[in-house]
Design an enzyme around this catalytic site. Structure first.
Site, mmCIF file in Angstrom:
data_model
loop_
_atom_site.group_PDB
_atom_site.id
_atom_site.type_symbol
_atom_site.label_atom_id
_atom_site.label_comp_id
_atom_site.label_asym_id
_atom_site.label_seq_id
_atom_site.Cartn_x
_atom_site.Cartn_y
_atom_site.Cartn_z
ATOM 1 N N CYS A 251 17.854 27.631 -84.539
ATOM 2 C CA CYS A 251 16.437 27.380 -84.263
ATOM 3 C C CYS A 251 15.585 27.534 -85.521
ATOM 4 O O CYS A 251 14.485 26.973 -85.603
ATOM 5 C CB CYS A 251 15.924 28.312 -83.167
ATOM 6 S SG CYS A 251 16.061 30.073 -83.567
ATOM 7 N N CYS B 269 18.524 34.512 -75.581
ATOM 8 C CA CYS B 269 17.929 34.780 -74.265
ATOM 9 C C CYS B 269 18.430 36.116 -73.725
ATOM 10 O O CYS B 269 17.652 36.931 -73.215
ATOM 11 C CB CYS B 269 18.285 33.655 -73.290
ATOM 12 S SG CYS B 269 17.300 32.154 -73.486
#
Length: 460
Positions: free
Chosen positions: A50, A191
């Protein structure tokens, strides 16, 4: 040392640019193979996260146009992306790879996830055969350096994680996390890490939605949470106070119209989106809605920067360690470049030595063990003296770096050393010129041994 790195990261390009470079996990092997097949590239690997997309390659020579690959692969026009990219070559590329693996180039200095991501990219490249030689050496050493940084500095112990920043922001929005519900969209490591931090600070209910239901169920089980089929995402996500999204989808999955509906279902209770996906999962226009707060990876970076504090001291120690390891790797790699030539020279002169001994055996007749030893020591001593100067010159050139290739080629020509392919062929008996010093020495040694035998007979 023809290493090259080109890419974008959280410092050189905003998220809207990085998402154009992002390569999904499912396409990583294919993209890596295409990079390896690009003209001039010998080995290749791609890291896509990311916060960064980096193309790492070893080229045939000192020039390699990785910008050309970027234009071809992504379909960019000249000048469209160059302002956002960085490039490192040769020793600077080595240093960059070491820093990335050691988490010194991360948005959160000292975080551990980047090392795992680099190892995963390395595993993909190894599996398809695009990493097999010097690039393999570079990555293997980078992993060792990263471990050394963790063991010998406190940079990891004092790091601020994206997950901890998410907790801090959530507490500012809600006051307390006690009893808050969390929805994980995607079942990746980030996450999971963020969910652990939120639960540790009071969050109670965990929902997990993922395109693969089995992965959602496995992650939900870790938190005694509830797995949700992905097709039910929009009808259930409004139940969460905090949504952490990281799906790898090529487009946004939460748009402004979704936010309006969620607020209506929640009776305008606030909702916090943490978007750690690249490309982004959440349309930034959701921030325009009163009651919805959206933070993407760039927003999180700004918060992280405010937490640097005295962590910089440990990072400085780690940087010094990396510098030292880069120098050691450079010396090791440069020496490795001349080792094949040294081995080839040793083998060649040993072949000549053995051939000359065999040629003279008929004249020498039967030798005693002492005489055999004398010939062995005499001829090995001669060969070692011949080898001494070229070998020390090769090693010295390797340490200095600039002249290594020239010296290697000169030694090969002087001693007529064959390429590895030629060595597969039968080795012909050497035919030295008539005035070869080696021949003279061998003939003289035969006379010495013969004289020794005659003296032995006279004494007996």
């Amino acid at each position: 040392m023809n290493f090259f790195v080109i890419g974008v990261n959280h410092r050189t390009a905003p998220v809207e640019v990085r998402e154009r470079f992002a390569i999904p996990e499912a396409r990583l092997a294919e993209a890596t193979q295409q990079l390896a097949n690009f003209p001039g590239v010998e080995e290749a690997m791609i890291v896509s996260t990311c916060n960064r997309v980096e193309l790492i390659a070893r080229a045939k020579d000192a020039n390699c146009d990785l910008y050309g690959f970027v234009r071809d692969y992504y379909g960019f026009k000249p000048g469209e992306f160059e302002n956002y990219t960085f490039e490192y070559r040769h020793i600077e590329a080595v240093k960059h790879v070491f820093r990335v693996a050691s988490s010194l180039d991360s948005m959160v200095v000292g975080e551990s996830q980047i090392l795992g991501q680099v190892k995963e990219a390395y595993a993909v490249a190894r599996a398809i055969g695009t990493v097999n030689s010097q690039l393999d050496m570079l990555l293997t050493r980078a992993f060792a350096v990263a471990k050394k940084v963790r063991n010998e500095t406190q940079v990891a112990n004092s790091s601020v994680s994206v997950a901890s920043v998410a907790v801090e922001l959530a507490e500012k929005i809600f006051g307390t996390l006690q009893g808050k519900a969390v929805y994980l969209v995607g079942a990746g490591k980030m996450c999971e890490l963020a969910a652990r931090h939120l639960i540790a600070h009071g969050a109670s209910k965990i929902y997990v939605g993922n395109r693969t239901y089995e992965r959602a169920a496995a992650l939900a089980h870790k938190f005694n949470g509830e797995a949700i089929p992905f097709e039910r995402l929009y009808e259930t996500v409004w139940k969460a106070d905090i949504v952490i999204s990281s799906t790898g989808a090529p487009h946004t999955i939460f748009r402004k119209e979704h936010g309006e509906k969620f607020l209506s279902q929640r009776r305008n209770k606030p909702m916090f989106f943490i978007d750690i996906a690249v490309p982004r999962d959440v349309d930034p226009r959701l921030n325009d809605l009163d009651g919805i707060f959206v933070y993407d990876v760039d927003d999180l970076q700004q918060v992280v920067q405010s937490h640097l504090g005295d962590r910089r001291r440990e990072a400085d120690r780690a940087e010094m360690l990396v510098e030292d390891e880069v120098s050691k790797f450079q010396a090791r790699l440069q020496t490795a470049d001349v080792v094949p030539t040294i081995v080839s020279l040793q083998e060649h002169l040993e072949t000549v030595r053995q051939a000359e001994i065999d040629r003279l055996r008929g004249r020498l007749g039967t030798l005693t063990p002492e005489q055999e030893l004398a010939i062995e020591q005499l001829t090995r001593g001669i060969v070692n003296k011949i080898m001494h100067t070229p070998i020390t010159t090769l090693k010295s050139a390797a340490r200095e770096g600039d002249q290594a290739t020239t010296v290697v080629e000169l030694v090969k020509k002087l001693f007529n050393l064959r390429s590895p392919e030629a060595k597969q062929e039968a080795v012909p008996e050497p035919k030295p010129p008539a005035e070869c010093p080696a021949n003279q020495v061998m003939d003289e040694s035969a006379d010495v041994v013969a004289g020794s035998k005659q003296n032995s007979k006279t004494q007996s």
